[in-house]
Design an enzyme around this catalytic site. Structure first.
Site, PDB file in Angstrom:
ATOM      1  N   SER A  87       0.835  -1.187   0.000  1.00  0.00           N
ATOM      2  CA  SER A  87       0.000   0.000   0.000  1.00  0.00           C
ATOM      3  C   SER A  87       0.875   1.243   0.000  1.00  0.00           C
ATOM      4  CB  SER A  87      -0.888  -0.016   1.249  1.00  0.00           C
ATOM      5  OG  SER A  87      -1.311   1.281   1.534  1.00  0.00           O
ATOM      6  N   LYS A  98      31.140   0.394   1.817  1.00  0.00           N
ATOM      7  CA  LYS A  98      31.292   0.457   3.268  1.00  0.00           C
ATOM      8  C   LYS A  98      32.336  -0.560   3.729  1.00  0.00           C
ATOM      9  CE  LYS A  98      28.701  -0.587   7.476  1.00  0.00           C
ATOM     10  NZ  LYS A  98      27.403  -0.774   8.116  1.00  0.00           N
TER      11      LYS A  98
HETATM   12  C1  LIG Z   1      15.628   3.789  12.912  1.00  0.00           C
HETATM   13  C2  LIG Z   1      15.938   2.606  12.065  1.00  0.00           C
HETATM   14  C3  LIG Z   1      17.131   2.536  11.369  1.00  0.00           C
HETATM   15  C4  LIG Z   1      17.444   1.410  10.606  1.00  0.00           C
HETATM   16  N1  LIG Z   1      18.648   1.316   9.973  1.00  0.00           N
HETATM   17  C5  LIG Z   1      19.003   0.158   9.362  1.00  0.00           C
HETATM   18  C6  LIG Z   1      20.277  -0.004   8.749  1.00  0.00           C
HETATM   19  O1  LIG Z   1      21.099   0.902   8.718  1.00  0.00           O
HETATM   20  N2  LIG Z   1      20.549  -1.184   8.175  1.00  0.00           N
HETATM   21  C7  LIG Z   1      19.663  -2.218   8.148  1.00  0.00           C
HETATM   22  O2  LIG Z   1      19.982  -3.304   7.666  1.00  0.00           O
HETATM   23  N3  LIG Z   1      18.425  -2.060   8.652  1.00  0.00           N
HETATM   24  C8  LIG Z   1      18.092  -0.913   9.266  1.00  0.00           C
HETATM   25  N4  LIG Z   1      16.832  -0.774   9.793  1.00  0.00           N
HETATM   26  C9  LIG Z   1      15.844  -1.826   9.564  1.00  0.00           C
HETATM   27  C10 LIG Z   1      15.287  -1.650   8.155  1.00  0.00           C
HETATM   28  O3  LIG Z   1      14.723  -0.367   8.020  1.00  0.00           O
HETATM   29  C11 LIG Z   1      14.219  -2.701   7.862  1.00  0.00           C
HETATM   30  O4  LIG Z   1      14.723  -3.978   8.174  1.00  0.00           O
HETATM   31  C12 LIG Z   1      13.891  -2.701   6.385  1.00  0.00           C
HETATM   32  O5  LIG Z   1      13.577  -1.421   5.949  1.00  0.00           O
HETATM   33  C13 LIG Z   1      12.740  -3.634   6.095  1.00  0.00           C
HETATM   34  O6  LIG Z   1      11.526  -3.099   6.548  1.00  0.00           O
HETATM   35  P1  LIG Z   1      10.198  -3.875   6.145  1.00  0.00           P
HETATM   36  O7  LIG Z   1      10.191  -4.044   4.680  1.00  0.00           O
HETATM   37  O8  LIG Z   1      10.141  -5.086   6.985  1.00  0.00           O
HETATM   38  O9  LIG Z   1       9.053  -2.898   6.643  1.00  0.00           O
HETATM   39  P2  LIG Z   1       8.489  -1.531   5.996  1.00  0.00           P
HETATM   40  O10 LIG Z   1       9.536  -0.767   5.287  1.00  0.00           O
HETATM   41  O11 LIG Z   1       7.766  -0.859   7.118  1.00  0.00           O
HETATM   42  O12 LIG Z   1       7.438  -2.004   4.917  1.00  0.00           O
HETATM   43  C14 LIG Z   1       6.162  -2.482   5.257  1.00  0.00           C
HETATM   44  C15 LIG Z   1       5.344  -2.659   4.001  1.00  0.00           C
HETATM   45  O13 LIG Z   1       4.105  -3.260   4.342  1.00  0.00           O
HETATM   46  C16 LIG Z   1       3.046  -2.534   3.736  1.00  0.00           C
HETATM   47  N5  LIG Z   1       1.845  -2.682   4.565  1.00  0.00           N
HETATM   48  C17 LIG Z   1       1.725  -2.582   5.906  1.00  0.00           C
HETATM   49  N6  LIG Z   1       0.449  -2.784   6.295  1.00  0.00           N
HETATM   50  C18 LIG Z   1      -0.247  -3.028   5.173  1.00  0.00           C
HETATM   51  C19 LIG Z   1      -1.611  -3.309   4.901  1.00  0.00           C
HETATM   52  N7  LIG Z   1      -2.527  -3.386   5.865  1.00  0.00           N
HETATM   53  N8  LIG Z   1      -1.977  -3.497   3.619  1.00  0.00           N
HETATM   54  C20 LIG Z   1      -1.086  -3.431   2.604  1.00  0.00           C
HETATM   55  N9  LIG Z   1       0.221  -3.172   2.803  1.00  0.00           N
HETATM   56  C21 LIG Z   1       0.630  -2.966   4.064  1.00  0.00           C
HETATM   57  C22 LIG Z   1       3.570  -1.108   3.672  1.00  0.00           C
HETATM   58  O14 LIG Z   1       2.894  -0.353   2.721  1.00  0.00           O
HETATM   59  C23 LIG Z   1       5.006  -1.370   3.269  1.00  0.00           C
HETATM   60  O15 LIG Z   1       5.106  -1.578   1.887  1.00  0.00           O
HETATM   61  C24 LIG Z   1      16.508   0.357  10.518  1.00  0.00           C
HETATM   62  C25 LIG Z   1      15.278   0.465  11.163  1.00  0.00           C
HETATM   63  C26 LIG Z   1      14.988   1.561  11.943  1.00  0.00           C
HETATM   64  C27 LIG Z   1      13.670   1.634  12.655  1.00  0.00           C
END
Ligand SMILES: Cc1cc2nc3c(=O)[nH]c(=O)nc-3n(C[C@H](O)[C@H](O)[C@H](O)COP(=O)(O)OP(=O)(O)OC[C@H]3O[C@@H](n4cnc5c(N)ncnc54)[C@H](O)[C@@H]3O)c2cc1C
Length: 496
Positions: free
Chosen positions: A34, A73
């Site tokens: 989304s 890096k």
């Molecule tokens: C402060 C911070 C710094 C970070 N720095 C690092 C770093 O330097 N190196 C590293 O390896 N990792 C880092 N991370 C971790 C990294 O950001 C995440 O592991 C990575 O971005 C993966 O996130 P994700 O895809 O799991 O979640 P998100 O990026 O949150 O994606 C979630 C997805 O789910 C979708 N979604 C959610 N609910 C619904 C719904 N109901 N219906 C449809 N779609 C939905 C959203 O639209 C989105 O596309 C950091 C995290 C934080 C909090």
């Protein structure tokens, strides 16, 4: 098998691309995301295994750096962690040259007790190159059998997901834009059968990968698996992220700078620098945190700081029934050692090794959860290590110094103190050299070195040290400047 991935952040598109690349012919893969909800938008520093992930996807390195506005890096510099004036690096790769049973740092410890003055990182090619602002791919030190440069990447998280999306859709992944409002479960066995979107569309699947971020729409909200809270060991619970303009000379390393109640990251990209503050809300309120971060930036701010709340810990069952949590939905460890994207990668590899029998997940699920618990707890211990060994005076740091720590970490610290040894267990992510660097960098000096190091005479030791020094200095002198290397081979595609 129909695989449905919920979420289009880095973890969603990493999952889609790896599954499609390796098993696109056998799996029917759909990704639901989304744009309205969006992604977390951070996660830009990585560790070396990411290079293998890219190789498996068949991605050319320079093209990758170009497409993601990335940089190279060589390690992470920890500034002010032991005490406010100290700094050291967790540099990737080997340090020195191991001599049989006693790793190289024993030779250094022995020499040090006999008056040798240079620090341990004097013998790290990665550290010397990082500090000289140098980078080029270099698998070996020329004309030797010694390992060369070991690198990872910094990249723009949005461009990374976009790039993987382009690859995944070319490899057959179907993308559906929409917000999930209901998760249908099979009444008999509790498995997920379908996702219903706000538009009314129903997306059915056999297996679901939850990449929906911290909320864990499937693994937590629908399947109600529990969460193990680790804030008593890692008390930071908030972050602020803000980009600034780039610097003309791009350092090939991440910086992590300790502050009164947490730490600040600095991640250099081609078009900007990523900055953020990770802090503990018991000791620093949000306004003071914003003021602190904005006062510590070394180039002009672009935009306003984005606040993020988190609970450090892990999902008790990262695989439950026909659902696997990958990325933030599986747990969170603060980004001090840039491990989250690696956990996405290793979780996917583990899943693919255990790829389930469609009608019986039980054994595979148990093994996945067992292995991922071991992996998460070892990384957790490594991160706690940075906090517990500190000599800072602020109340937050005193709390970290005095807190009870996991037995597994207490044992590692006691063993290093008594013998100078660290043992890497099974598939543990961080090498013993990584542990040595953080332990020594945080001021933990072993009480003794291995007797084998003492068996080398003073002149043998100084011959060894000076030959290593000569090799490292000559190699670094011949390497390209990091910024010049990028300009020549992988200048960004998206100067946004
Ligand atoms: C402060 C911070 C710094 C970070 N720095 C690092 C770093 O330097 N190196 C590293 O390896 N990792 C880092 N991370 C971790 C990294 O950001 C995440 O592991 C990575 O971005 C993966 O996130 P994700 O895809 O799991 O979640 P998100 O990026 O949150 O994606 C979630 C997805 O789910 C979708 N979604 C959610 N609910 C619904 C719904 N109901 N219906 C449809 N779609 C939905 C959203 O639209 C989105 O596309 C950091 C995290 C934080 C909090």
């Amino acid at each position: 098998m129909r695989i449905v991935i919920l979420g289009g952040g880095s973890s969603g598109w990493m999952s889609a691309s790896l599954l499609a690349r390796l098993m696109g012919n056998q799996l029917d893969i759909t990704l639901v995301e989304s744009e309205h909800i969006g992604t977390i938008g951070v996660g830009e520093a990585t560790i070396p295994p990411i290079t293998h992930f890219n190789k498996v996807l068949g991605i050319d390195e320079n093209t990758f750096i170009q497409k993601t506005n990335g940089t190279f890096k060589l390690g992470i510099e920890f500034v002010g962690w032991k005490d406010p004036t100290s700094s050291y690096m967790h540099a990737f790769g080997q340090i020195g040259k191991d001599m049989g049973l006693a790793p190289f740092h024993h030779n250094w410890l022995n020499a040090r007790s006999n008056g040798y003055k240079n620090d341990f990182w004097h013998f790290s090619l990665n550290y010397q190159a990082a500090k000289a602002g140098k980078f080029q791919p270099l698998p070996r030190i020329p004309n030797t059998r010694l390992p060369g440069i070991v690198h990872a990447y910094h990249f723009d998280a949005g461009l990374y997901a976009q790039y993987l999306q382009t690859l995944s859709t070319a490899w057959g992944v179907k993308r559906i834009e929409g917000e999930v409002e209901h998760v249908s479960l099979n009444k008999e066995n509790g498995e997920i059968t379908a996702l219903r979107l706000k538009s009314g569309q129903v997306v059915e699947g056999d297996f679901f990968i939850d990449c929906s971020g911290f909320k864990g729409v499937l693994i937590s909200e629908a399947l109600k698996t529990g969460y193990e809270d680790w804030r008593h060991w890692l008390p930071c619970d908030r972050a602020l992220a803000v980009p600034t303009e780039n610097t003309s000379d791009i350092p090939p390393y991440t910086q992590s700078i300790a502050h009164q109640a947490g730490w600040q990251w600095r991640i250099p990209l081609q078009h900007r620098t990523g900055n953020g503050l990770v802090y503990c809300s018991d000791y620093l309120d949000d306004n003071s945190a914003t003021e602190l971060l904005l006062g510590q930036l070394n180039t002009n701010v672009i935009g306003t700081p984005k606040p993020i709340k988190f609970v450090t810990g892990r999902r008790v069952k990262q695989w439950h029934k026909n659902c696997l949590a990958i990325g933030l939905s599986s747990g969170f460890l603060e980004p001090l050692e840039s491990t989250s994207l690696h956990l996405v990668q290793s979780g996917l590899v583990r899943f693919m090794k255990l790829l389930p029998n469609k009608s019986n997940y039980h054994a595979a699920e148990r093994e996945f959860n067992r292995q991922s618990e071991v992996e998460f707890t070892r990384i957790r211990d490594f991160i706690i290590l940075h906090y517990v060994l500190n000599n800072r005076n602020e109340p937050f740091w005193k709390r970290c110094r005095d807190m009870p720590i996991p037995d597994s970490l207490a044992h590692k610290i006691a063993l290093f103190k008594a013998t100078g040894q660290v043992f890497r267990e099974q598939d543990e992510l961080f090498t013993d050299v990584a542990w040595h660097q953080v332990m020594l960098g945080q001021g933990l000096m072993p009480e003794a070195c291995h007797p084998l190091a003492e068996a080398l005479s003073g002149s043998q030791t100084s011959d060894l040290f000076s030959s290593l020094e000569t090799l490292i200095n000559a190699t670094v002198a011949d390497m390209s400047e990091h910024t010049a290397y990028i300009q020549q081979y992988c200048r960004m595609d998206n100067p946004r």
